[in-house]
Design a protein around this motif. Structure first.
Motif, PDB file in Angstrom:
ATOM      1  N   ASP A 229       0.819  -1.212   0.000  1.00 41.80           N
ATOM      2  CA  ASP A 229       0.000   0.000   0.000  1.00 41.80           C
ATOM      3  C   ASP A 229       0.852   1.261   0.000  1.00 41.80           C
ATOM      4  O   ASP A 229       0.314   2.372   0.031  1.00 41.80           O
ATOM      5  N   HIS A 230       2.155   1.109  -0.004  1.00 43.08           N
ATOM      6  CA  HIS A 230       3.031   2.269   0.135  1.00 43.08           C
ATOM      7  C   HIS A 230       2.967   3.188  -1.073  1.00 43.08           C
ATOM      8  O   HIS A 230       2.907   4.417  -0.933  1.00 43.08           O
ATOM      9  N   LEU A 231       2.956   2.606  -2.253  1.00 46.23           N
ATOM     10  CA  LEU A 231       2.976   3.390  -3.490  1.00 46.23           C
ATOM     11  C   LEU A 231       1.897   2.838  -4.407  1.00 46.23           C
ATOM     12  O   LEU A 231       2.010   1.720  -4.921  1.00 46.23           O
ATOM     13  N   LEU A 232       0.835   3.625  -4.599  1.00 47.21           N
ATOM     14  CA  LEU A 232      -0.309   3.237  -5.410  1.00 47.21           C
ATOM     15  C   LEU A 232      -0.449   4.222  -6.567  1.00 47.21           C
ATOM     16  O   LEU A 232      -0.075   5.391  -6.443  1.00 47.21           O
ATOM     17  N   PRO A 233      -1.006   3.783  -7.704  1.00 51.85           N
ATOM     18  CA  PRO A 233      -0.947   4.621  -8.902  1.00 51.85           C
ATOM     19  C   PRO A 233      -1.848   5.850  -8.881  1.00 51.85           C
ATOM     20  O   PRO A 233      -1.515   6.868  -9.484  1.00 51.85           O
ATOM     21  N   ASP A 259       9.604  10.026   4.347  1.00 53.09           N
ATOM     22  CA  ASP A 259      10.988   9.552   4.222  1.00 53.09           C
ATOM     23  C   ASP A 259      11.048   8.264   3.405  1.00 53.09           C
ATOM     24  O   ASP A 259      11.942   8.081   2.567  1.00 53.09           O
ATOM     25  N   SER A 260      10.079   7.377   3.652  1.00 54.02           N
ATOM     26  CA  SER A 260      10.053   6.100   2.930  1.00 54.02           C
ATOM     27  C   SER A 260       9.770   6.298   1.451  1.00 54.02           C
ATOM     28  O   SER A 260      10.291   5.570   0.602  1.00 54.02           O
ATOM     29  N   LEU A 261       8.928   7.271   1.125  1.00 55.21           N
ATOM     30  CA  LEU A 261       8.646   7.566  -0.280  1.00 55.21           C
ATOM     31  C   LEU A 261       9.935   7.930  -1.018  1.00 55.21           C
ATOM     32  O   LEU A 261      10.196   7.437  -2.126  1.00 55.21           O
ATOM     33  N   GLU A 262      10.732   8.776  -0.409  1.00 49.84           N
ATOM     34  CA  GLU A 262      11.970   9.191  -1.063  1.00 49.84           C
ATOM     35  C   GLU A 262      12.914   8.006  -1.245  1.00 49.84           C
ATOM     36  O   GLU A 262      13.607   7.902  -2.256  1.00 49.84           O
ATOM     37  N   ALA A 275      -0.540  -3.295  -4.391  1.00 51.02           N
ATOM     38  CA  ALA A 275      -1.545  -4.223  -3.863  1.00 51.02           C
ATOM     39  C   ALA A 275      -2.962  -3.842  -4.258  1.00 51.02           C
ATOM     40  O   ALA A 275      -3.890  -4.624  -4.033  1.00 51.02           O
ATOM     41  N   HIS A 276      -3.147  -2.668  -4.827  1.00 47.74           N
ATOM     42  CA  HIS A 276      -4.473  -2.227  -5.260  1.00 47.74           C
ATOM     43  C   HIS A 276      -4.341  -1.483  -6.583  1.00 47.74           C
ATOM     44  O   HIS A 276      -3.295  -0.953  -6.918  1.00 47.74           O
ATOM     45  N   GLN A 277      -5.439  -1.483  -7.317  1.00 46.42           N
ATOM     46  CA  GLN A 277      -5.548  -0.794  -8.604  1.00 46.42           C
ATOM     47  C   GLN A 277      -4.802  -1.545  -9.707  1.00 46.42           C
ATOM     48  O   GLN A 277      -5.267  -2.594 -10.129  1.00 46.42           O
ATOM     49  N   GLY A 285       8.300   9.595 -10.523  1.00 47.31           N
ATOM     50  CA  GLY A 285       7.293  10.596 -10.813  1.00 47.31           C
ATOM     51  C   GLY A 285       6.123  10.511  -9.857  1.00 47.31           C
ATOM     52  O   GLY A 285       5.598  11.526  -9.392  1.00 47.31           O
ATOM     53  N   ARG A 286       5.683   9.289  -9.546  1.00 46.32           N
ATOM     54  CA  ARG A 286       4.569   9.112  -8.617  1.00 46.32           C
ATOM     55  C   ARG A 286       4.974   9.560  -7.214  1.00 46.32           C
ATOM     56  O   ARG A 286       4.163  10.175  -6.492  1.00 46.32           O
TER      57      ARG A 286
END
Length: 366
Positions: A229-233, A259-262, A275-277, A285-286
């Protein structure tokens, strides 16, 4: 769960359908010995969790398992059969995080196959505490938290005993993992290179899993990333407080998440398997979009905090995907937790502070 306030999860036409004709379930071959199975989440607009099956030299390994529901179990079993295997052949289960739409069916998979279950220690500790804490303790804890956040008595009353109160809250009897996912290390998957990337925020022990193998379609970038679920489109995951009745540590989940996104953006995977979409490319970019979204949201909250507000009052005024009076009871609790997470971030940044002597506590921009 991702986006617990009910954002609609859209699947692009033609995706996640390649196995449907054979099994009646949405299965997609992603190449390189990886397939996805869309396992439904009952009564949730997200629709489904994408469970990934990865071939290894010792048999199939799953990334997440889906919600613990008879219909969801049937879809998972049928999906594995459509992939040319069976639930009894599963060698292991890797869990991105402890939420029930990801970890719910892990115990049934282990019972059917003898598979091991792996999870980061921080989320494993939550699973252990959830199993050991009586439901009444959770209700008392949530009632006290909501009262301190300024929730009205009519909202808190059901947690003290009433028609809304349930005998057992969902997710309080999840399977205990028997392996630990160690950040930065390769998982023991013969024939594969899958490295754990610790990405706290959505939960304290959330992990993404970097498949350090050439993309089967040779897309530019560095392998593939199972992002949970950390990075979803198209949607953002819920970032709320890490709830624990027995831990008073003042955490900063939103700071952890940013911080985790970076960290994930720097990996620059060729493709992201969420996990979704649906799957997508251009992770950096996201990540930039999400960082900008949260900075904009924090700035918007500062505007609201020109007057002192409790976390409840702030949640009522925040923008959600539907008007406040249309948000269900349980989702309002989640919204308040998200408001509190944003307040903690603003306080840590020195952009807001608690008003001395206020009861319940109010916050104001500085």
């Amino acid at each position: 769960m991702a986006d617990s306030l009910g954002e609609s999860a859209e699947v692009r036409p033609g995706e996640a359908r390649s196995g449907e004709a054979r099994s009646g379930v949405a299965v997609r071959d992603l190449g390189g010995g990886v397939r996805s199975i869309a396992v439904p989440i009952p009564d949730n607009p997200l629709g489904h969790t994408l469970v990934y099956m990865m071939d290894t030299d010792r048999g199939p390994v799953l990334v997440d398992t889906g919600w613990d529901d008879p219909g969801s179990w049937d879809v998972l079993v049928a999906g594995l059969e459509a992939c040319g295997t069976g639930v009894g052949e599963v060698h292991g289960v890797v869990i991105t995080h402890h939420h029930p739409d990801h970890h719910g069916l892990s115990g049934r998979v282990r019972e059917a196959s003898g598979a091991w279950i792996a999870m980061h220690a921080a989320d494993a500790a939550i699973v252990r505490r959830a199993r050991e804490t009586r439901p009444e303790r959770w209700f008392t804890y949530m009632a006290a938290k909501l009262t301190a956040a300024g929730a009205p008595d009519e909202h808190v009353a059901p947690l003290r005993g009433g028609p809304r109160r349930r005998s057992t809250p969902p997710g309080l009897a999840p399977a205990l993992p028997d392996r630990e996912i160690l950040p930065g290390e390769l998982l023991d998957l013969p024939g594969r290179r899958l490295r754990a990337v610790w990405t706290p925020g959505h939960t304290p022990g959330h992990v993404c899993l970097h498949l350090e193998e050439q993309h089967p379609a040779r897309l530019p970038g560095h392998g593939r990333l199972f992002s949970g679920d950390h990075l979803l489109p198209e949607i953002t995951p819920h970032i709320g407080l890490y709830e624990d009745p027995d831990d008073a540590t003042v955490t900063d989940p939103l700071g952890d998440y940013l911080d985790s996104l970076e960290r994930v953006g720097r990996l620059a995977p060729a493709e992201v398997l969420p996990a979704h979409q649906h799957t997508f490319t251009d992770a950096p970019g996201r990540v930039r979009e999400l960082l900008a979204h949260h900075e904009e949201r924090l700035s918007g909250l500062l505007s609201l905090l020109r007057q002192p507000l409790t976390p409840w009052e702030l949640a009522v005024r925040m923008e959600w995907n539907r008007p406040w009076d249309q948000i269900p009871y349980g989702s309002r609790n989640i919204a308040v937790s998200e408001a509190e997470a944003h307040l903690r971030r603003l306080v840590k940044l020195g952009r807001a502070e608690a008003v001395a002597g206020s009861e319940p506590v109010t916050y104001v921009a500085v």
